[in-house]
Structures are given as C-alpha cells and as structure tokens.
Design a protein around this motif. Sequence first.
Motif, PDB file in Angstrom:
ATOM      1  N   GLN A 187       1.049  -1.249  -0.265  1.00 12.83           N
ATOM      2  CA  GLN A 187       0.415   0.120  -0.284  1.00 12.83           C
ATOM      3  C   GLN A 187       0.818   1.269  -0.179  1.00 12.83           C
ATOM      4  O   GLN A 187       0.672   2.205  -0.779  1.00 12.83           O
ATOM      5  N   ILE A 188       1.731   1.005   1.044  1.00 13.03           N
ATOM      6  CA  ILE A 188       2.582   1.901   0.693  1.00 13.03           C
ATOM      7  C   ILE A 188       3.242   2.221  -0.638  1.00 13.03           C
ATOM      8  O   ILE A 188       3.234   3.511  -0.938  1.00 13.03           O
ATOM      9  N   LYS A 189       4.142   1.606  -1.511  1.00 15.81           N
ATOM     10  CA  LYS A 189       4.079   1.575  -2.518  1.00 15.81           C
ATOM     11  C   LYS A 189       3.718   2.272  -3.434  1.00 15.81           C
ATOM     12  O   LYS A 189       3.136   3.090  -4.435  1.00 15.81           O
ATOM     13  N   LEU A 190       2.114   1.482  -3.509  1.00 19.64           N
ATOM     14  CA  LEU A 190       1.173   1.512  -4.493  1.00 19.64           C
ATOM     15  C   LEU A 190       0.686   3.740  -3.773  1.00 19.64           C
ATOM     16  O   LEU A 190       0.855   4.285  -5.170  1.00 19.64           O
ATOM     17  N   TRP A 191       0.628   4.186  -3.142  1.00 19.35           N
ATOM     18  CA  TRP A 191      -0.097   5.726  -2.507  1.00 19.35           C
ATOM     19  C   TRP A 191       1.699   6.161  -3.277  1.00 19.35           C
ATOM     20  O   TRP A 191       1.542   7.629  -3.628  1.00 19.35           O
ATOM     21  N   ARG A 192       3.024   5.996  -3.299  1.00 21.53           N
ATOM     22  CA  ARG A 192       3.830   6.910  -3.305  1.00 21.53           C
ATOM     23  C   ARG A 192       4.111   6.951  -4.981  1.00 21.53           C
ATOM     24  O   ARG A 192       4.274   7.436  -5.562  1.00 21.53           O
ATOM     25  N   ALA A 193       3.691   5.446  -5.503  1.00 20.81           N
ATOM     26  CA  ALA A 193       3.799   5.262  -6.878  1.00 20.81           C
ATOM     27  C   ALA A 193       3.010   6.602  -7.333  1.00 20.81           C
ATOM     28  O   ALA A 193       3.022   8.009  -8.709  1.00 20.81           O
ATOM     29  N   GLU A 194       1.503   6.406  -7.012  1.00 19.59           N
ATOM     30  CA  GLU A 194       0.110   7.023  -7.424  1.00 19.59           C
ATOM     31  C   GLU A 194       0.443   9.142  -7.249  1.00 19.59           C
ATOM     32  O   GLU A 194       0.331   9.940  -7.639  1.00 19.59           O
ATOM     33  N   ALA A 195       1.268   9.219  -5.990  1.00 23.83           N
ATOM     34  CA  ALA A 195       1.397  10.809  -5.578  1.00 23.83           C
ATOM     35  C   ALA A 195       3.024  11.206  -6.298  1.00 23.83           C
ATOM     36  O   ALA A 195       2.721  12.252  -6.388  1.00 23.83           O
ATOM     37  N   GLY A 196       3.936   9.784  -6.909  1.00 25.68           N
ATOM     38  CA  GLY A 196       5.091  10.243  -8.112  1.00 25.68           C
ATOM     39  C   GLY A 196       5.707  10.442  -6.507  1.00 25.68           C
ATOM     40  O   GLY A 196       6.590  11.315  -7.135  1.00 25.68           O
ATOM     41  N   VAL A 197       5.856   9.845  -5.929  1.00 23.97           N
ATOM     42  CA  VAL A 197       6.888  10.536  -4.787  1.00 23.97           C
ATOM     43  C   VAL A 197       7.921   9.155  -5.506  1.00 23.97           C
ATOM     44  O   VAL A 197       7.052   8.101  -4.652  1.00 23.97           O
ATOM     45  N   SER A 198       8.700   9.189  -5.617  1.00 17.27           N
ATOM     46  CA  SER A 198       9.773   8.623  -5.460  1.00 17.27           C
ATOM     47  C   SER A 198      10.610   7.832  -4.156  1.00 17.27           C
ATOM     48  O   SER A 198      10.115   8.120  -2.657  1.00 17.27           O
ATOM     49  N   ARG A 199      11.268   6.738  -4.217  1.00 18.78           N
ATOM     50  CA  ARG A 199      11.386   5.901  -2.849  1.00 18.78           C
ATOM     51  C   ARG A 199      12.888   6.968  -2.041  1.00 18.78           C
ATOM     52  O   ARG A 199      12.832   6.550  -0.957  1.00 18.78           O
ATOM     53  N   ALA A 200      13.270   7.171  -2.884  1.00 16.49           N
ATOM     54  CA  ALA A 200      14.842   7.991  -2.215  1.00 16.49           C
ATOM     55  C   ALA A 200      13.640   8.982  -2.126  1.00 16.49           C
ATOM     56  O   ALA A 200      14.579   9.148  -0.631  1.00 16.49           O
ATOM     57  N   ALA A 201      12.909   9.972  -2.344  1.00 14.74           N
ATOM     58  CA  ALA A 201      12.709  10.959  -1.435  1.00 14.74           C
ATOM     59  C   ALA A 201      11.930  10.719  -0.110  1.00 14.74           C
ATOM     60  O   ALA A 201      11.941  11.255   0.599  1.00 14.74           O
ATOM     61  N   LEU A 202      11.038   9.059  -0.687  1.00 17.75           N
ATOM     62  CA  LEU A 202      10.776   9.353   1.020  1.00 17.75           C
ATOM     63  C   LEU A 202      11.618   8.752   1.985  1.00 17.75           C
ATOM     64  O   LEU A 202      11.119   9.098   3.442  1.00 17.75           O
TER      65      LEU A 202
END
Length: 269
Positions: free
Chosen positions: A18-33
């Motif tokens: 879910q974290i990964k899906l929400w991050r992808a939907e919001a255009g937030v990179s893993r590095a930024a998170l």
Amino acid sequence: MGEANSQPPVAWRYCGSQIKLWRAEAGVSRAALADEAGYDCEYVKSMENGRRRPTLRLLQVADQMCGAGGKLTAAQEYLKPEKFLSYSEDYMRYEAEAIALSSYQPFHIPGLLQTEQTIRALLDAYLPPLDDETIEERVAGRLERQSLLDRRTRAFSFVIGEAALRNPVGGAEAHKRQLQGLLEAGAARNVMVQVLPFVGAGPGVDGPFVLLETPEHEMLVYEEGQETARLYADPDKVSAIAQRHAMILRQALNPDESARFIAKLAEGL
C-alpha cells in the motif's frame, strides 16, 4: 513449520504494498520518501516489499507526502508486534481454558513462573535480535499469562530441571529473585513446583513438554523446539508423554524437598 509460515506476516506485506502504491500514485520516489523519513533507501525498500515491519515513522511520512489522509497511518494498529510467537498461538488458547496443566522444563524456568527480569533477559538474548517494541509486547504477554495461576480451581504442576535452577539468567541478583519467585508460586494451594535433580539417563533428557486437560477432559500435549512446536491430541502420543511424565515425577524431589533445594540455591547467591 510449513513454507508459508516462514514468510513475513501478511500484514507487513500488504501494508508495504500500500505504501508503494500510494507513493507511485503521488509521484513520490522511494529515495525522496527515505530521505524525508530519515531512513536508508534499501531499508524503505525492504519495508515496501514486506520483508520488514513498516515503522510508524514511515507510515506517517508516507501518509503526509502521498496525501493518503490517514489511510496509511491507520495500518499501525494491525502492525503491532504479536505478544506470542505465531507457532504458539494455538497452545495459548488451550492453555487459557485448561483445567489442569502439567509442565516439564529441563533447561528454562517455565514461562508461567518467570519473573519480569528473567523474561527480559531471555528476550534481550534472543537471536535474531528483537526490536524494542516486540520485546515490550512479549514481556507484557508473558506477564498477562501468569494471571492464570490465580485461578485457584485450576491445577498447575511444574517440574523444573536442576540445570534451569542453576543457570543465572540475568545475573546473580535477578536469578535469586527468580528462585524466590518459584518458592512464592509453589506456596499456592493449586500450584506444585518440583525439582528434577541430575539423575543421569531417563525420560527427562528428551526435552520439555506440557500436558493439558481441557474443560471437556480431553488430554493434549504441547512440545516446543527452537523454531517450531507441536500441539496434538493423538491418544498414542499423549499416552507416551504421560508415561514419561509419570517417570519424571517419580524421579523428582517432592514439593517440600524441592522448596528446600531451591531455597538453598537462593541462599548461595
């Protein structure tokens, strides 16, 4: 244990996805998170892939960065560490309802009789190391179980091997308090504590077990090892353990002798 049980908990994997899906939907990179949460990128990746339990910190940061509106932080309730090892959960349910419990433990003080210091010392030494939250949950869970001993209409019998009584878990002072705790527990009219001294060969060398009698008078046996456990009601297996338990009781010191043995050990610390 089966292969499925060796995988991380489903809650970890679902929450990570879910974290990964929400991050992808919001255009937030893993590095930024990872940067915003103060974690290494690989650490975040392991949480997103369900290999590690997602932390509250990551959930809060991801929720805010991805505009999840509390939907990610709400998962925290389902990610709390379990109070008991997953393979012991069935046993715990039967233990809570048992009308009689007979335990034999050659190398450790039985969990129902452990002091908080002993519990913490054992959990601190656990490998792989446990995180602080898991330790606190398991300490609380073990201490909660001990309220079973207050149910005076239920019978508890504990035979403890001499090796367990001589092993100073947590240091001399903590062990002295543990031995005193055994004497206090054994003074209750529904609790019997006996010592199995070093006797050489015999059924006591084959490992620990617990015999349970359910309210329906069904007999169950629980055996626990390093990474697995068995709870069974097969009459042949139950009979075999009952025979071994009977022999162990014959070799053990009686309750009064056991109390004197334990008190002497405590005096020497």
